[in-house]
Design a protein around this motif. Structure first.
Motif, PDB file in Angstrom:
ATOM      1  N   UNK A   1      -1.301  68.690  24.934  1.00  0.00           N
ATOM      2  CA  UNK A   1      -2.685  69.180  25.092  1.00  0.00           C
ATOM      3  C   UNK A   1      -3.605  68.086  25.631  1.00  0.00           C
ATOM      4  N   UNK A   2      -3.431  66.863  25.116  1.00  0.00           N
ATOM      5  CA  UNK A   2      -4.307  65.750  25.522  1.00  0.00           C
ATOM      6  C   UNK A   2      -4.137  65.414  27.011  1.00  0.00           C
ATOM      7  N   UNK A   3      -2.912  65.678  27.521  1.00  0.00           N
ATOM      8  CA  UNK A   3      -2.633  65.319  28.921  1.00  0.00           C
ATOM      9  C   UNK A   3      -3.452  66.147  29.898  1.00  0.00           C
ATOM     10  N   UNK A   4      -3.787  67.393  29.505  1.00  0.00           N
ATOM     11  CA  UNK A   4      -4.552  68.243  30.406  1.00  0.00           C
ATOM     12  C   UNK A   4      -6.000  67.778  30.421  1.00  0.00           C
ATOM     13  N   UNK A   5      -6.452  67.263  31.537  1.00  0.00           N
ATOM     14  CA  UNK A   5      -7.795  66.705  31.623  1.00  0.00           C
ATOM     15  C   UNK A   5      -7.792  65.596  32.657  1.00  0.00           C
ATOM     16  N   UNK A   6      -8.741  64.653  32.527  1.00  0.00           N
ATOM     17  CA  UNK A   6      -8.855  63.608  33.546  1.00  0.00           C
ATOM     18  C   UNK A   6      -7.535  62.907  33.886  1.00  0.00           C
ATOM     19  N   UNK A   7      -6.710  62.499  32.885  1.00  0.00           N
ATOM     20  CA  UNK A   7      -5.502  61.763  33.290  1.00  0.00           C
ATOM     21  C   UNK A   7      -4.592  62.588  34.205  1.00  0.00           C
ATOM     22  N   UNK A   8      -4.432  63.881  33.897  1.00  0.00           N
ATOM     23  CA  UNK A   8      -3.545  64.702  34.725  1.00  0.00           C
ATOM     24  C   UNK A   8      -4.156  64.904  36.114  1.00  0.00           C
ATOM     25  N   UNK A   9      -5.452  65.147  36.143  1.00  0.00           N
ATOM     26  CA  UNK A   9      -6.146  65.337  37.419  1.00  0.00           C
ATOM     27  C   UNK A   9      -5.957  64.115  38.317  1.00  0.00           C
ATOM     28  N   UNK A  10      -6.138  62.949  37.717  1.00  0.00           N
ATOM     29  CA  UNK A  10      -6.070  61.703  38.478  1.00  0.00           C
ATOM     30  C   UNK A  10      -4.655  61.446  38.989  1.00  0.00           C
ATOM     31  N   UNK A  11      -3.669  61.653  38.114  1.00  0.00           N
ATOM     32  CA  UNK A  11      -2.294  61.436  38.547  1.00  0.00           C
ATOM     33  C   UNK A  11      -1.913  62.414  39.647  1.00  0.00           C
ATOM     34  N   UNK A  12      -2.287  63.693  39.480  1.00  0.00           N
ATOM     35  CA  UNK A  12      -1.924  64.690  40.482  1.00  0.00           C
ATOM     36  C   UNK A  12      -2.558  64.339  41.821  1.00  0.00           C
ATOM     37  N   UNK A  13      -3.811  63.866  41.778  1.00  0.00           N
ATOM     38  CA  UNK A  13      -4.475  63.486  43.024  1.00  0.00           C
ATOM     39  C   UNK A  13      -3.685  62.391  43.727  1.00  0.00           C
ATOM     40  N   UNK A  14      -3.261  61.361  42.970  1.00  0.00           N
ATOM     41  CA  UNK A  14      -2.586  60.270  43.658  1.00  0.00           C
ATOM     42  C   UNK A  14      -1.174  60.661  44.089  1.00  0.00           C
ATOM     43  N   UNK A  15      -0.521  61.578  43.342  1.00  0.00           N
ATOM     44  CA  UNK A  15       0.834  61.954  43.756  1.00  0.00           C
ATOM     45  C   UNK A  15       0.840  62.981  44.882  1.00  0.00           C
ATOM     46  N   UNK A  16      -0.234  63.759  45.030  1.00  0.00           N
ATOM     47  CA  UNK A  16      -0.374  64.569  46.243  1.00  0.00           C
ATOM     48  C   UNK A  16      -0.404  63.612  47.441  1.00  0.00           C
ATOM     49  N   UNK A  17      -1.136  62.498  47.268  1.00  0.00           N
ATOM     50  CA  UNK A  17      -1.199  61.487  48.321  1.00  0.00           C
ATOM     51  C   UNK A  17       0.170  60.902  48.619  1.00  0.00           C
ATOM     52  N   UNK A  18       0.938  60.583  47.569  1.00  0.00           N
ATOM     53  CA  UNK A  18       2.275  60.017  47.769  1.00  0.00           C
ATOM     54  C   UNK A  18       3.186  61.028  48.478  1.00  0.00           C
TER      55      UNK A  18
ATOM     56  N   UNK B   1       3.743  62.286  19.952  1.00  0.00           N
ATOM     57  CA  UNK B   1       2.502  62.483  20.700  1.00  0.00           C
ATOM     58  C   UNK B   1       2.611  61.846  22.088  1.00  0.00           C
ATOM     59  N   UNK B   2       3.106  60.606  22.096  1.00  0.00           N
ATOM     60  CA  UNK B   2       3.245  59.859  23.346  1.00  0.00           C
ATOM     61  C   UNK B   2       4.181  60.582  24.312  1.00  0.00           C
ATOM     62  N   UNK B   3       5.320  61.062  23.794  1.00  0.00           N
ATOM     63  CA  UNK B   3       6.285  61.731  24.667  1.00  0.00           C
ATOM     64  C   UNK B   3       5.739  63.052  25.185  1.00  0.00           C
ATOM     65  N   UNK B   4       5.030  63.813  24.331  1.00  0.00           N
ATOM     66  CA  UNK B   4       4.439  65.064  24.794  1.00  0.00           C
ATOM     67  C   UNK B   4       3.476  64.812  25.943  1.00  0.00           C
ATOM     68  N   UNK B   5       2.612  63.806  25.762  1.00  0.00           N
ATOM     69  CA  UNK B   5       1.660  63.454  26.812  1.00  0.00           C
ATOM     70  C   UNK B   5       2.402  63.024  28.083  1.00  0.00           C
ATOM     71  N   UNK B   6       3.430  62.185  27.911  1.00  0.00           N
ATOM     72  CA  UNK B   6       4.171  61.675  29.072  1.00  0.00           C
ATOM     73  C   UNK B   6       4.890  62.792  29.819  1.00  0.00           C
TER      74      UNK B   6
ATOM     75  N   UNK C   1       4.269  63.591  33.716  1.00  0.00           N
ATOM     76  CA  UNK C   1       5.285  63.331  34.745  1.00  0.00           C
ATOM     77  C   UNK C   1       5.678  64.636  35.450  1.00  0.00           C
ATOM     78  N   UNK C   2       5.714  65.742  34.706  1.00  0.00           N
ATOM     79  CA  UNK C   2       6.049  67.028  35.328  1.00  0.00           C
ATOM     80  C   UNK C   2       4.949  67.434  36.308  1.00  0.00           C
ATOM     81  N   UNK C   3       3.683  67.284  35.882  1.00  0.00           N
ATOM     82  CA  UNK C   3       2.562  67.616  36.775  1.00  0.00           C
ATOM     83  C   UNK C   3       2.581  66.716  38.009  1.00  0.00           C
ATOM     84  N   UNK C   4       2.938  65.438  37.827  1.00  0.00           N
ATOM     85  CA  UNK C   4       2.969  64.512  38.955  1.00  0.00           C
ATOM     86  C   UNK C   4       4.085  64.860  39.931  1.00  0.00           C
TER      87      UNK C   4
END
Lengths: 241, 113
Positions: free
Chosen positions: A19-36, A141-146, A150-153
């Motif tokens: 749940x915590x992953x959905x938000x700024x961190x996921x948005x930011x990672x997805x943005x940079x991996x779209x770039x990659x 918690x850490x693994x759920x977030x990770x 990583x799947x979204x990325x």
């Protein structure tokens, strides 16, 4: 029923992490991996290879270095050396994260598995959330977030590969600009002690200075010098007060 | 380079990256999160991530390099301002910074190429 309730309580930290992953961190990672994904498309990489790089290397600077070295026709050994050099920064991240992440009876296998997901965004987010969570629940918690990140990325990498060249340039610029702003703001938010605040400020000054003075070793020098100075000055400040 | 060679390079790069993660675990097992060693390593990692972020803004690569330094700094400033004004909301900072950089890029005519 007893087994069911034990399973749900076991999975609760995992679900909280997701749940915590959905938000700024996921948005930011997805943005940079779209770039990659877009860069990989332009370099002639097949889509699965780009996604595999995100899942297995899971370190943006290393992936970009790999793309560049392969495209430039560097020898495989030179390319791998460059990738490895860009990944040295992961070591202090793992060293500093593990003592916070460690739970009682955490096996070596779990530690190695957890270390795979350490990267800038995960590191920053972990330091923000883990200290407020009971120790026994931290690895879940850490693994759920990770997993969620990583799947979204990986999905974003595939998306970037598909839409490469079809996005308006201002939007592309908007995507690549998100990660640095995210790191700046979340680091500021996460820095609690005087040592951390000084290290943050020292990094801001030394990062660009070292990029000019010693471009090949700039991050290592920034970390070593900035970290040491902040540590010494911060401790002196605490003991004086 | 053939597709097969690209896949081989990805696997090898993953291994080259893992080395540092594994070394990190080996060292981490000797320190706990109340020790001075831990605080030192955390300071090193913090300085590194901050340095990387500053470098990405001041010496950008790719499309961001076409944006003048003043606009990049103005966007970071807008992000920091929104972050401070909203009681340290990272989301608000991201939205403000991105709004400034995207509108600036449009205004500079980068979209029409």
């Amino acid at each position: 029923m007893a087994r069911f309730s034990r399973m749900t309580s076991h999975n609760a930290p995992l679900a909280a992490g997701i749940r915590v992953a959905f938000g700024p961190p996921m948005l930011v990672l997805m943005a940079s991996f779209v770039g990659f994904g877009g860069l990989a498309h332009d370099a002639g990489w097949p889509l699965p290879a780009a996604v595999l790089a995100t899942l297995l290397v899971w370190a943006m600077p290393g992936q970009v270095v790999l793309l560049g070295a392969v495209a430039a026709g560097s020898s495989p050994l030179a390319a791998l050396l460059a990738v490895s050099l860009s990944a040295v920064r992961l070591m202090p991240m793992v060293v500093s994260l593990m003592p916070v992440l460690r739970a009682p009876r955490m096996g070596v296998g779990t530690q190695f598995w957890c270390a795979h997901f350490v990267a800038q965004t995960v590191w920053v987010e972990s330091f923000r959330h883990l200290p407020d969570i009971p120790r026994a629940e931290r690895p879940g918690f850490y693994l759920g977030m990770s997993y969620a990140l990583i799947v979204a990325s990986a999905a974003a990498t595939a998306l970037g590969h598909v839409v490469a060249g079809r996005l308006a340039e201002p939007l592309v610029i908007g995507l690549v600009f998100l990660p640095p702003v995210f790191f700046l703001l979340s680091l500021e938010r996460t820095a609690r002690s005087v040592v951390d605040k000084l290290a943050f400020a020292a990094g801001l000054v030394l990062g660009p200075a070292m990029a000019v003075a010693a471009p090949d070793f700039d991050l290592m020098l920034t970390g070593a010098i900035g970290g040491a100075v902040a540590f010494a000055a911060g401790l002196a400040w605490e003991r004086r007060a | 380079m053939s597709d097969l060679a690209i896949y081989a390079m990805v696997l090898a790069a993953a291994a080259a990256t893992y080395v540092w993660r594994f070394l990190g675990i080996a060292v981490a097992n000797r320190i706990d999160d109340r020790s001075l060693g831990f605080r030192f390593v955390r300071a090193v990692a913090t300085a590194m991530v901050a340095g990387l972020a500053a470098r990405m803004v001041l010496f950008p690569t790719g499309g961001l390099a076409a944006i003048p330094l003043a606009l990049r700094l103005a966007a970071v400033g807008a992000g920091a301002g929104a972050y401070a004004a909203t009681g340290r909301s990272v989301t608000a900072g991201l939205i403000a910074a991105d709004a400034v950089i995207i509108m600036g890029a449009w205004w500079l005519g980068l979209g029409s190429g």
